[in-house]
Design an enzyme around this catalytic site. Sequence first.
Site, short mmCIF file in Angstrom:
data_model
loop_
_atom_site.label_atom_id
_atom_site.label_comp_id
_atom_site.label_asym_id
_atom_site.label_seq_id
_atom_site.Cartn_x
_atom_site.Cartn_y
_atom_site.Cartn_z
N THR A 156 0.86 -1.18 0.00
CA THR A 156 0.00 0.00 0.00
C THR A 156 0.90 1.23 0.00
O THR A 156 1.33 1.69 -1.04
CB THR A 156 -0.97 -0.01 1.19
OG1 THR A 156 -0.23 -0.26 2.41
CG2 THR A 156 -2.01 -1.10 1.03
N LYS A 182 4.33 -7.10 3.55
CA LYS A 182 4.02 -5.69 3.37
C LYS A 182 3.78 -5.08 4.74
O LYS A 182 3.37 -5.74 5.70
CB LYS A 182 2.81 -5.49 2.46
CG LYS A 182 1.46 -5.93 3.00
CD LYS A 182 0.72 -4.96 3.90
CE LYS A 182 0.61 -3.59 3.30
NZ LYS A 182 -0.09 -2.66 4.28
N THR A 193 1.80 -4.65 12.22
CA THR A 193 0.71 -4.41 11.28
C THR A 193 1.24 -4.72 9.92
O THR A 193 1.97 -3.96 9.34
CB THR A 193 0.23 -2.97 11.33
OG1 THR A 193 -0.16 -2.69 12.64
CG2 THR A 193 -0.95 -2.78 10.41
N GLU A 277 6.09 4.63 7.30
CA GLU A 277 5.56 5.76 6.54
C GLU A 277 6.31 7.05 6.89
O GLU A 277 6.32 7.49 8.05
CB GLU A 277 4.07 5.92 6.81
CG GLU A 277 3.26 4.80 6.18
CD GLU A 277 1.80 4.82 6.53
OE1 GLU A 277 1.03 4.15 5.82
OE2 GLU A 277 1.42 5.48 7.51
N ASN A 403 -0.87 10.17 6.31
CA ASN A 403 -2.06 9.72 7.03
C ASN A 403 -3.14 10.78 7.13
O ASN A 403 -4.28 10.49 7.49
CB ASN A 403 -1.66 9.22 8.43
CG ASN A 403 -0.98 7.88 8.35
OD1 ASN A 403 -1.63 6.86 8.20
ND2 ASN A 403 0.35 7.88 8.42
N THR A 408 -8.78 9.40 1.52
CA THR A 408 -9.26 10.07 0.31
C THR A 408 -8.18 10.18 -0.76
O THR A 408 -8.48 10.54 -1.88
CB THR A 408 -9.74 11.48 0.66
OG1 THR A 408 -8.69 12.18 1.35
CG2 THR A 408 -10.97 11.42 1.55
#
Length: 408
Positions: A156, A182, A193, A277, A403, A408
């Site tokens: 992702t 991932k 996670t 991230e 984040n 969206t």
Amino acid sequence: MKANYTAIDGGVTAPLGFRAGAVYVGVKSRKKHKPDLAMLVSDRPCASAALFTTNRFCAAPVTLDREILKKGRARAIVVNSGNANAGTGERGLRDAKAIETEAERLLGLGEDEVFVCSTGVIGAYLPTQKILDGMRRIVPDLSPDKGSDAAWAICTTDRVRKEASYELALSGGTVRVGAMAKGSGMIHPNMATMLLYLTSDVRAEASDLQQMLSAAADKSFHMCTVDGDTSTNDSAFLLANGASGVSLATGADRAAFASLITDVCVDMAKRIASDGEGATHLIEVHACGLPTERDARLVAKSVAGSTLFKAAVSGRDANWGRIMAAAGYSGADVDPAHADCVLRSAAGEVQVMSDGFGVDFDEELAAKVLSEHDITVIVRFRQGDGEATAWGCDLTREYVRINGDWRT
């Protein structure tokens, strides 16, 4: 026991009898250059082991896979990225089951032989028809050469594929282990996670694989954190199809294979933390000299997960107070009067604390140490033999940006 293994090419399809494929179906984005649906298939039944998220708000595929796992044998896995199929109620379960059923039909398998996994946005229904159509495109082109395509499809916000493969010499011959994973955000202990897929052509019992996977996760993914959030979809699988004809015939074989599984899981956990991230640093925290291993695990995880320390690393600030504060509130039995702290990287080493007090240190050297991508923090007490290692990453503005508009 340290396993005697060699890295090889091939990733998750390196073991004999495994094939993979991936396509773009448009689960969420319009980025047609990146596939978002993957399949991993074994040519023969696999002894199967798995671990799943501890989050009570788990995704529909997790609920389905827990039931499939009870049989201990499977043949394939279907994974989509871009949509978690979590918070979707009965419809989510029906969608996951529909994917499983169609995959079994396409592959000529029986019921409960295909695990289904999803990752991505929570609370949105799957575009199930797109996934079913995508599987129909993948199956005719399944290949041992497409493991890396599958590793990319499951990502992702990951910036890189996470894959590896090895050969291991056992008493009866050579076996292979492959992996893909991932994980980049929503990473925290209790399965971190992530999605993890381990494959092997060894001949083994499901109960042995389950024990090995659980032990490996305890030293790897349970010690890995990015942001303190445990996902709804965490899943780790270990499938062994026996295609090599080599079994775990001796205690030494079992120990060597278990050691390799642990090493692969540690490697994947570090890759996940490194690819957090927005991250610019991998932080390894080694806690030692504690009364028990449990105390050491608490300290290591607490420091690696400290938001304040993660922010300090991002700013190259050797703020040892944040490290020791995290150790102090970890719940471990720590004695501040017997604590040292050292920062280390390829740029050098600097001790910032001794016997519970800060020491004069070279701030310029410390900033250089913290400028390297890989940073090690050593928190040393003199209270016992307990030691443990945890992995995390720094916290940057980019994490907030990613984040802030993730849905969206």
